[in-house]
Design an enzyme around this catalytic site. Sequence first.
Site, PDB file in Angstrom:
ATOM      1  N   GLN A 125     -28.682 -12.357  65.280  1.00  0.00           N
ATOM      2  CA  GLN A 125     -27.839 -11.251  65.247  1.00  0.00           C
ATOM      3  C   GLN A 125     -26.940 -10.764  66.668  1.00  0.00           C
ATOM      4  OE1 GLN A 125     -30.471 -11.307  63.458  1.00  0.00           O
ATOM      5  NE2 GLN A 125     -30.188 -10.412  61.136  1.00  0.00           N
ATOM      6  N   ARG A 133     -24.183  -7.317  56.268  1.00  0.00           N
ATOM      7  CA  ARG A 133     -25.508  -6.781  56.735  1.00  0.00           C
ATOM      8  C   ARG A 133     -25.580  -5.606  57.843  1.00  0.00           C
ATOM      9  NH1 ARG A 133     -24.654  -6.795  61.895  1.00  0.00           N
ATOM     10  NH2 ARG A 133     -26.948  -6.519  61.896  1.00  0.00           N
ATOM     11  N   ASP A 154     -33.169   0.699  60.465  1.00  0.00           N
ATOM     12  CA  ASP A 154     -32.994   0.585  59.145  1.00  0.00           C
ATOM     13  C   ASP A 154     -33.503   1.629  58.301  1.00  0.00           C
ATOM     14  OD1 ASP A 154     -32.933  -2.201  60.250  1.00  0.00           O
ATOM     15  OD2 ASP A 154     -31.839  -2.238  58.307  1.00  0.00           O
TER      16      ASP A 154
HETATM   17  O1  MRU Z   1     -31.218  -8.150  58.734  1.00  0.00           O
HETATM   18  P1  MRU Z   1     -30.012  -7.283  59.336  1.00  0.00           P
HETATM   19  O2  MRU Z   1     -29.239  -7.904  60.226  1.00  0.00           O
HETATM   20  O3  MRU Z   1     -29.399  -6.185  58.386  1.00  0.00           O
HETATM   21  O4  MRU Z   1     -30.783  -6.046  60.457  1.00  0.00           O
HETATM   22  C1  MRU Z   1     -30.087  -5.074  60.921  1.00  0.00           C
HETATM   23  C2  MRU Z   1     -30.674  -4.326  61.977  1.00  0.00           C
HETATM   24  O5  MRU Z   1     -31.955  -4.363  61.990  1.00  0.00           O
HETATM   25  C3  MRU Z   1     -29.987  -3.174  62.709  1.00  0.00           C
HETATM   26  O6  MRU Z   1     -30.490  -2.992  63.960  1.00  0.00           O
HETATM   27  C4  MRU Z   1     -29.824  -2.047  61.784  1.00  0.00           C
HETATM   28  O7  MRU Z   1     -29.605  -2.026  60.341  1.00  0.00           O
HETATM   29  C5  MRU Z   1     -29.131  -0.885  62.392  1.00  0.00           C
HETATM   30  S1  MRU Z   1     -27.273  -1.227  62.080  1.00  0.00           S
HETATM   31  C6  MRU Z   1     -26.575   0.235  62.846  1.00  0.00           C
END
Ligand code: MRU
Length: 340
Positions: free
Chosen positions: A193, A44, A234
């Site tokens: 996370q 992720r 993202d």
């Molecule tokens: O659902 P996830 O864990 O993939 O979401 C990750 C995030 O929202 C992060 O903040 C984003 O990907 C930036 S990572 C450098």
Amino acid sequence: MKTIRWEKGLIITVDQTKLPNKLVYLKLRNPKQVAEAIKNMKIRGAPLLGAAAALALAQTAYFSKSKTKKKLLKELRKTGEMIRRTRPTAVNLFNAIDTILKKAEEYEDKPENFKDFVVRCCLEIVESDAKINHALSLKGVELIEEGDHILTHCNAGELATVEYGTALGVIRMAYRQGKKIEVFATETRPLLQGARLTAFELKREGIPFVLITDSMVGYVMQKKMVDKVIVGADRILASGHVINKIGTYSIAVLAKNHGLPFYVAAPTSTFDVEKSVEEVVIEERDPKEITEFLGKRIAPKNVKVFNPAFDVTPPDFVTGIITEKGIIRPETEEIRKILM
Ligand code: MRU
């Protein structure tokens, strides 16, 4: 630590669902396993999703028995379609697939070298990630002052990238430069996370930090315990809207209310200048992520649940975007210029 790597057709990557209790590496043997690992959150984080997509295409080319460019292109497109269906919001995944397919389509050299060429294009995306994060962190570190208390959300560290991290990359560099800092890491409901991954990374690096729940952000800002916010992204649109982990918008509103700078750290591969806010698909995940905790039901049966994984922060809440090419304002003109 390298979160993902390529070993003669095998993809070795950290299983992020096992952290922080166990540091387990997965061996992914084919693109189908990569797609499953993405869907199940073993892989992720936006830049890492881009790298994983690239490596799934690399596997397709590496193991292909196709003798012609046309046949291999067909296989690559099929893998691309499968990976595109895994998670809809982080644009790095789509950008990586589009970039590789475009280069493959434009290839005109010797047919016998085509496979190697495709694999090389894929690996370039993975290898450039660490350099980009390093460059981005070098730009961003200027914003960090001695004694700063920095709040971050979700995980934008090495686990969300191939190496080093984006928002946590900036923090890591400030710490390595000897700046005295303290981080406030939000736990990041519902998949934690922050508590599981960011806390793991900060602890490993020895960076002083405090773990808080998402709902404590207003309180710590009111108590003047935070000086600035840095988060990852993202997807960043041409309009300057920032799409990031659910809860980011609330933090940005609180930061503005308390007069605190709110920075977004992201590589240029996280920009999407094609889509409007309305066109971006915000992933909605399984209600069980909210009704259950560690496999145990915590809400009554048959309750209605809304579980968006991301939210949208409008540009007027964003002080600056830290990229590998420099720090910009969230304005269309600056965004387009930096992508040229
Ligand atoms: O659902 P996830 O864990 O993939 O979401 C990750 C995030 O929202 C992060 O903040 C984003 O990907 C930036 S990572 C450098």
